[in-house]
Design a protein around this motif. Structure first.
Motif, PDB file in Angstrom:
ATOM      1  N   LEU A 152      -8.200  72.775  80.905  1.00 46.44           N
ATOM      2  CA  LEU A 152      -8.700  73.895  81.708  1.00 46.44           C
ATOM      3  C   LEU A 152      -8.817  73.508  83.175  1.00 46.44           C
ATOM      4  CD1 LEU A 152     -10.023  76.728  81.921  1.00 46.44           C
ATOM      5  CD2 LEU A 152     -12.213  75.623  81.374  1.00 46.44           C
ATOM      6  N   LEU A 153      -9.043  72.239  83.466  1.00 45.22           N
ATOM      7  CA  LEU A 153      -9.423  71.820  84.814  1.00 45.22           C
ATOM      8  C   LEU A 153      -8.283  71.917  85.821  1.00 45.22           C
ATOM      9  CD1 LEU A 153     -11.532  68.690  83.816  1.00 45.22           C
ATOM     10  CD2 LEU A 153     -12.337  71.024  84.232  1.00 45.22           C
ATOM     11  N   ASP A 154      -7.116  71.385  85.481  1.00 47.31           N
ATOM     12  CA  ASP A 154      -6.031  71.311  86.463  1.00 47.31           C
ATOM     13  C   ASP A 154      -5.578  72.682  86.967  1.00 47.31           C
ATOM     14  OD1 ASP A 154      -6.298  68.646  86.058  1.00 47.31           O
ATOM     15  OD2 ASP A 154      -4.241  68.277  85.383  1.00 47.31           O
ATOM     16  N   PRO A 155      -5.353  73.674  86.085  1.00 47.91           N
ATOM     17  CA  PRO A 155      -4.944  74.991  86.612  1.00 47.91           C
ATOM     18  C   PRO A 155      -5.965  75.583  87.588  1.00 47.91           C
ATOM     19  CG  PRO A 155      -4.595  74.885  84.248  1.00 47.91           C
ATOM     20  CD  PRO A 155      -5.374  73.660  84.614  1.00 47.91           C
ATOM     21  N   ARG A 191      -3.647  81.433  84.299  1.00 43.50           N
ATOM     22  CA  ARG A 191      -3.468  80.402  83.279  1.00 43.50           C
ATOM     23  C   ARG A 191      -4.824  79.835  82.850  1.00 43.50           C
ATOM     24  NH1 ARG A 191      -0.465  76.843  80.699  1.00 43.50           N
ATOM     25  NH2 ARG A 191      -1.030  74.641  80.729  1.00 43.50           N
ATOM     26  N   GLY A 192      -5.696  79.612  83.800  1.00 43.39           N
ATOM     27  CA  GLY A 192      -7.021  79.102  83.475  1.00 43.39           C
ATOM     28  C   GLY A 192      -7.779  80.043  82.556  1.00 43.39           C
ATOM     29  N   CYS A 193      -7.702  81.329  82.829  1.00 42.09           N
ATOM     30  CA  CYS A 193      -8.399  82.317  81.995  1.00 42.09           C
ATOM     31  C   CYS A 193      -7.795  82.372  80.588  1.00 42.09           C
ATOM     32  CB  CYS A 193      -8.343  83.699  82.655  1.00 42.09           C
ATOM     33  SG  CYS A 193      -9.377  83.836  84.132  1.00 42.09           S
ATOM     34  N   ARG A 194      -6.476  82.218  80.504  1.00 42.81           N
ATOM     35  CA  ARG A 194      -5.836  82.211  79.184  1.00 42.81           C
ATOM     36  C   ARG A 194      -6.286  81.008  78.366  1.00 42.81           C
ATOM     37  NH1 ARG A 194      -0.874  80.708  76.605  1.00 42.81           N
ATOM     38  NH2 ARG A 194      -0.143  79.527  78.402  1.00 42.81           N
ATOM     39  N   ILE A 195      -6.355  79.851  79.015  1.00 39.18           N
ATOM     40  CA  ILE A 195      -6.807  78.644  78.318  1.00 39.18           C
ATOM     41  C   ILE A 195      -8.262  78.798  77.895  1.00 39.18           C
ATOM     42  CG2 ILE A 195      -7.296  76.176  78.610  1.00 39.18           C
ATOM     43  CD1 ILE A 195      -4.836  76.025  80.429  1.00 39.18           C
ATOM     44  N   LEU A 242     -16.382  82.303  86.568  1.00 41.93           N
ATOM     45  CA  LEU A 242     -16.155  81.082  87.324  1.00 41.93           C
ATOM     46  C   LEU A 242     -14.667  80.784  87.454  1.00 41.93           C
ATOM     47  CD1 LEU A 242     -18.167  77.871  87.348  1.00 41.93           C
ATOM     48  CD2 LEU A 242     -15.756  77.682  86.758  1.00 41.93           C
ATOM     49  N   CYS A 243     -13.929  80.978  86.373  1.00 41.71           N
ATOM     50  CA  CYS A 243     -12.476  80.761  86.434  1.00 41.71           C
ATOM     51  C   CYS A 243     -11.836  81.680  87.467  1.00 41.71           C
ATOM     52  CB  CYS A 243     -11.856  80.996  85.054  1.00 41.71           C
ATOM     53  SG  CYS A 243     -12.207  79.690  83.859  1.00 41.71           S
TER      54      CYS A 243
END
Length: 340
Positions: free
Chosen positions: A215-218, A226-230, A326-327
């Motif tokens: 989750l962190l890198d995106p 992408r972060g929200c999908r993860i 937050l994402c």
């Protein structure tokens, strides 16, 4: 010497080394690399095989006995050793001693988990790297997964249209084992080539999988979709919101400390070194600081505090809503995030 799984075939043709260390967190690639080495060894007369787990109860003398004895039915043997997450002093010493036993009729196949940078600086790792090739096996990230899937399809005389291949990368990210199984099933169906998106969506069940660290890198890169999908998939997989709060807290705290150090006149490299930020992550951190100003990072920290408070009161739904906000807050914009 460092080899990657796709380089093993060419390497083996030139002859086997006396020792191999295969390590990483991708079970399919690790198993296939070990199987490829075993097949090559059997073809060269290594017919006897002994396997040991280097846990606390291991009798190291039994390994040395096996390495120094040959049966009546085999003149060459393989000794396989599975390493645990951490090696104590005794195991480290005995492993290095074992590496001194290598000879032409003995092949050491050693496997282990993913190693961090500190572990790759240990005496036992350096001894393994000197004894023979080290083969790291990692799950391909989103940038390289499409290539891996394309090669896997080709191995089974299959091909896919570009949009179909892209869908496969989304459907199986983080789960190569499931992807390999689905491709094997597709090979049995005798479908028209190249495979279309509609055909794949009809025949294939998605099986993507993420771990919390992905989750962190995106987010640092500003890839919010992408972060929200993860994040959504992590929740479906049963990951605790509190674990994500902990990881995100460490990341935001590091960003704040870097930002404060740079405001005091320190260079990014010096500040990152003092905070023990891995060199591989420094470009991500630096890019994030270039995008996210002080008010934005402070707002993200307040969101995280709200999510953490919800976790503490067992308000799981609210915690996940704050994590989602937050994402989204990592979006690259010029205005600070306004909390509701």
């Amino acid at each position: 010497m460092r080899l990657y799984p796709e380089q093993l075939g060419k390497h083996i043709k030139a002859g086997l080394a006396p020792c191999y260390f295969v390590y990483g967190d991708e079970p399919l690639l690790k198993q296939e690399a070990l199987d490829e080495l075993r097949r090559a060894a059997r073809a060269q007369g290594f017919d006897e095989r002994h396997k040991f787990d280097a846990d606390e109860g291991l009798d190291w003398d039994s390994i040395f006995d096996a390495s120094q004895s040959l049966s009546l039915f085999s003149s060459r043997q393989i000794i396989e050793l599975v390493l645990p997450e951490k090696l104590d002093r005794t195991a480290s010493d005995r492993l290095r001693e074992l590496l001194q036993q290598c000879h032409a009729d003995l092949l050491l196949l050693i496997s282990g988990p993913r190693l961090n940078q500190q572990q790759q600086k240990t005496a036992w790792y350096k001894a393994l790297a000197e004894a023979g090739p080290v083969v790291p096996v990692f799950t391909p990230d989103a940038r390289h997964l499409a290539r891996w899937l394309e090669l896997r399809l080709r191995r089974h005389q299959l091909s896919a249209e570009p949009d179909a291949l892209h869908w496969l990368t989304l459907a199986f990210e983080g789960n190569l084992l499931a992807a390999a199984g689905e491709i094997e099933k597709l090979a049995l169906l005798d479908l028209p080539q190249p495979l279309t998106l509609a055909e794949l969506q009809q025949q294939v069940q998605p099986h993507y999988h993420f771990n919390p660290f992905q989750l962190l890198d995106p987010l640092l890169q500003g890839k919010v979709k992408r972060g929200c999908r993860i994040l959504q998939q992590l929740r479906q997989e049963g990951i605790e919101a509190g674990m994500l709060c902990y990881l995100l807290s460490k990341e935001l705290n590091t960003l704040q400390q870097l930002q404060a150090a740079m405001a005091d006149g320190q260079s990014f490299q010096l500040a990152a070194g003092k905070l023990h930020v891995w060199s591989s992550r420094q470009p991500l951190m630096q890019a994030a600081l270039n995008r996210l100003r002080g008010p934005k990072i402070a707002a993200l920290s307040r969101m995280l505090a709200a999510a953490d408070a919800a976790v503490a009161t067992f308000d799981d739904d609210n915690a996940w809503r704050w994590l989602q906000a937050l994402c989204v807050g990592f979006l690259d914009d010029k205005e600070p995030v306004i909390l509701p």
